[in-house]
Scaffold this motif. Structure first.
Motif, short mmCIF file in Angstrom:
data_model
loop_
_atom_site.label_atom_id
_atom_site.label_comp_id
_atom_site.label_asym_id
_atom_site.label_seq_id
_atom_site.Cartn_x
_atom_site.Cartn_y
_atom_site.Cartn_z
N LYS A 202 3.84 -16.24 5.66
CA LYS A 202 3.09 -16.58 4.46
C LYS A 202 2.74 -15.32 3.67
CE LYS A 202 2.91 -20.87 5.82
NZ LYS A 202 3.76 -21.90 5.17
N VAL A 203 2.77 -15.45 2.35
CA VAL A 203 2.38 -14.33 1.48
C VAL A 203 0.87 -14.11 1.58
CG1 VAL A 203 2.24 -13.54 -0.92
CG2 VAL A 203 4.28 -14.75 -0.11
N GLY A 204 0.47 -12.85 1.64
CA GLY A 204 -0.95 -12.51 1.68
C GLY A 204 -1.52 -12.38 3.06
N ALA A 205 -0.74 -12.67 4.09
CA ALA A 205 -1.27 -12.64 5.46
C ALA A 205 -1.65 -11.23 5.89
CB ALA A 205 -0.26 -13.24 6.43
N ALA A 206 -0.94 -10.21 5.39
CA ALA A 206 -1.21 -8.84 5.83
C ALA A 206 -2.44 -8.24 5.16
CB ALA A 206 0.00 -7.95 5.56
N GLU A 207 -2.87 -8.79 4.02
CA GLU A 207 -4.10 -8.39 3.35
C GLU A 207 -4.14 -6.89 3.06
OE1 GLU A 207 -7.44 -9.79 5.53
OE2 GLU A 207 -6.91 -11.90 5.32
N ASN A 208 -3.14 -6.38 2.37
CA ASN A 208 -3.09 -4.97 1.98
C ASN A 208 -2.98 -4.91 0.46
OD1 ASN A 208 -1.94 -2.30 1.29
ND2 ASN A 208 -1.89 -2.02 3.51
N GLU A 209 -4.03 -4.39 -0.19
CA GLU A 209 -4.07 -4.39 -1.65
C GLU A 209 -3.08 -3.40 -2.27
OE1 GLU A 209 -8.08 -3.68 -2.78
OE2 GLU A 209 -8.83 -5.60 -2.00
N GLU A 210 -2.74 -2.35 -1.56
CA GLU A 210 -1.82 -1.35 -2.11
C GLU A 210 -0.37 -1.81 -2.04
OE1 GLU A 210 -2.42 2.31 -0.11
OE2 GLU A 210 -4.51 2.52 -0.71
N ALA A 211 -0.09 -2.79 -1.24
CA ALA A 211 1.29 -3.21 -1.03
C ALA A 211 1.78 -4.05 -2.20
CB ALA A 211 1.41 -3.99 0.26
N TYR A 223 3.26 -8.98 11.07
CA TYR A 223 3.03 -8.77 9.65
C TYR A 223 4.01 -7.73 9.10
CZ TYR A 223 -1.35 -10.65 11.44
OH TYR A 223 -2.28 -11.42 12.08
N ALA A 224 4.08 -7.68 7.75
CA ALA A 224 4.92 -6.67 7.09
C ALA A 224 4.39 -6.44 5.69
CB ALA A 224 6.38 -7.12 7.05
N ILE A 225 4.55 -5.19 5.21
CA ILE A 225 4.19 -4.86 3.83
C ILE A 225 5.30 -4.00 3.23
CG2 ILE A 225 1.70 -4.99 4.18
CD1 ILE A 225 1.66 -1.94 4.39
N LEU A 226 5.43 -4.08 1.91
CA LEU A 226 6.36 -3.22 1.16
C LEU A 226 5.53 -2.38 0.20
CD1 LEU A 226 9.26 -2.43 0.17
CD2 LEU A 226 9.00 -4.23 -1.53
N ILE A 227 5.69 -1.06 0.27
CA ILE A 227 4.98 -0.14 -0.62
C ILE A 227 6.01 0.59 -1.48
CG2 ILE A 227 3.53 1.92 -0.73
CD1 ILE A 227 2.20 1.02 1.84
N GLU A 228 5.78 0.56 -2.80
CA GLU A 228 6.65 1.26 -3.74
C GLU A 228 5.95 2.55 -4.18
OE1 GLU A 228 8.22 -1.27 -6.88
OE2 GLU A 228 7.41 -3.01 -5.83
N ASP A 229 6.59 3.68 -3.97
CA ASP A 229 6.03 4.97 -4.37
C ASP A 229 6.84 5.50 -5.55
OD1 ASP A 229 4.75 7.35 -4.61
OD2 ASP A 229 5.27 8.11 -2.62
N ASP A 230 6.20 5.51 -6.72
CA ASP A 230 6.85 6.04 -7.93
C ASP A 230 6.72 7.56 -7.90
OD1 ASP A 230 7.84 6.67 -10.37
OD2 ASP A 230 6.59 5.26 -11.50
#
Length: 330
Positions: A202-211, A223-230
């Protein structure tokens, strides 16, 4: 092996609102809001019946992470009565062949019988006996009803709630088995990137605002998160290797006993990357991480997937598929 009932208590942890707890329970139990409101309105609600200690512990941990108290109730095994030893009865004596002459009934016995049968005194005795016999029985029945009915109603409500949860889970399982599709794509916030995850996540399960993406499965505690670093927004003079190593160092600062188990090159849809397997502890929980880094023009994408150590073996394949499924439009 002892079995346990998993029971939700109406005791919300400090710092959380009922609405927050309600939303988390909806996600965890996969039920609708009215059913969760009913659960939270009661002092005790049975949500899982007759499971082993390991499974019960997992349910308890997942429910308490939602912000509400949960207890495990040991199911006592039924006590079997030891059959009483039957003593051999003595054989009855043989009937006598002699016949005794009956004694004549006395006049007093006969007249007493006639008096009780036909006089008013006999009727009074009958009604008196009926009264003293029936009234205590009526009182006893009333007491039993007063005790048993509320207990039965409470059991009925708990049974209905448990049945609803079981039916919903069976429906989800049947749907998953019937569907040929086992995974789905989740897009990032800017729709530039996406990853493929199992249908049950489910979307939102990891609860990481930066992701840019945060997904997971609360029941599997994965759980899993994707972080984009510009990297155009700051001075960037790293190779992908030095960049990823710097992130791993930050992991080792934040987590307890963080150890890199393995490092390997990765490839996702033709793009080269680096992968790291870590083990660590956080707040007493043993965790396993699979982390991937991919370099694209102007951006570096980080995919972090983790689970508790006890569930790592069954979830490792899904985690590796996930970190290797990145697609980016550039």
């Amino acid at each position: 092996m002892p079995n346990f009932n998993v029971i939700i208590l109406n005791n919300i942890k400090d710092g959380l609102t009922p609405e927050e707890v309600e939303q988390r329970l909806i996600t965890l139990l996969k039920v609708k809001a009215p059913q969760v409101k009913t659960i939270m309105a009661r002092q005790r609600t049975l949500v899982k019946k007759g499971v082993d200690q390991v499974t019960a512990g997992k349910y308890q941990a997942a429910i308490e992470r939602c912000g509400i108290a949960c207890e495990l109730e040991l199911i006592e095994p039924p006590v079997t009565d030891t059959p009483a030893s039957t003593s051999s009865s003595k054989p009855s004596p043989k009937p006598s062949l002699k016949t005794s002459t009956p004694e004549p009934a006395s006049i007093n016995a006969y007249t007493g019988h006639w008096y009780n049968k036909y006089s008013d005194q006999g009727a009074i005795n009958v009604w008196f006996i009926l009264a003293i016999t029936i009234l205590p029985m009526a009182v006893l029945i009333g007491l039993v009803s007063a005790i048993a009915m509320p207990a039965y109603q409470d059991y009925k409500h708990r049974s209905e709630a448990a049945t609803v949860l079981i039916q919903l889970k069976e429906h989800d399982s049947k749907t998953a088995l019937q569907s040929p599709v086992t995974k789905k794509y989740i897009d990032s916030k800017d729709s530039r990137a996406r990853i493929k995850v199992p249908l049950s996540w489910k979307v939102g399960a990891a609860e990481n605002e930066e992701a840019s993406i945060n997904v997971g499965n609360l029941e599997l505690e994965t759980y899993a998160i994707l972080i984009e670093d510009d990297i155009s927004l700051h001075d960037y003079n790293h190779t992908l290797k030095s960049y990823s190593e710097a992130i791993i160092v930050e992991y080792q600062k934040v987590l307890e006993e963080a150890v890199v188990i393995d490092t390997k090159p990765l490839e996702s849809n033709g793009v080269k990357g680096l992968g790291y397997d870590l083990s660590a502890k956080m707040q007493g929980f043993e965790l396993n991480y699979i982390i991937a880094f991919y370099a694209f023009p102007g951006r570096i994408y980080q995919i972090h997937s983790w689970t508790i150590k006890a569930n790592y073996e069954q979830n490792e394949a899904a985690m590796r598929d996930l970190v290797g499924s990145l697609e980016v439009a550039y």
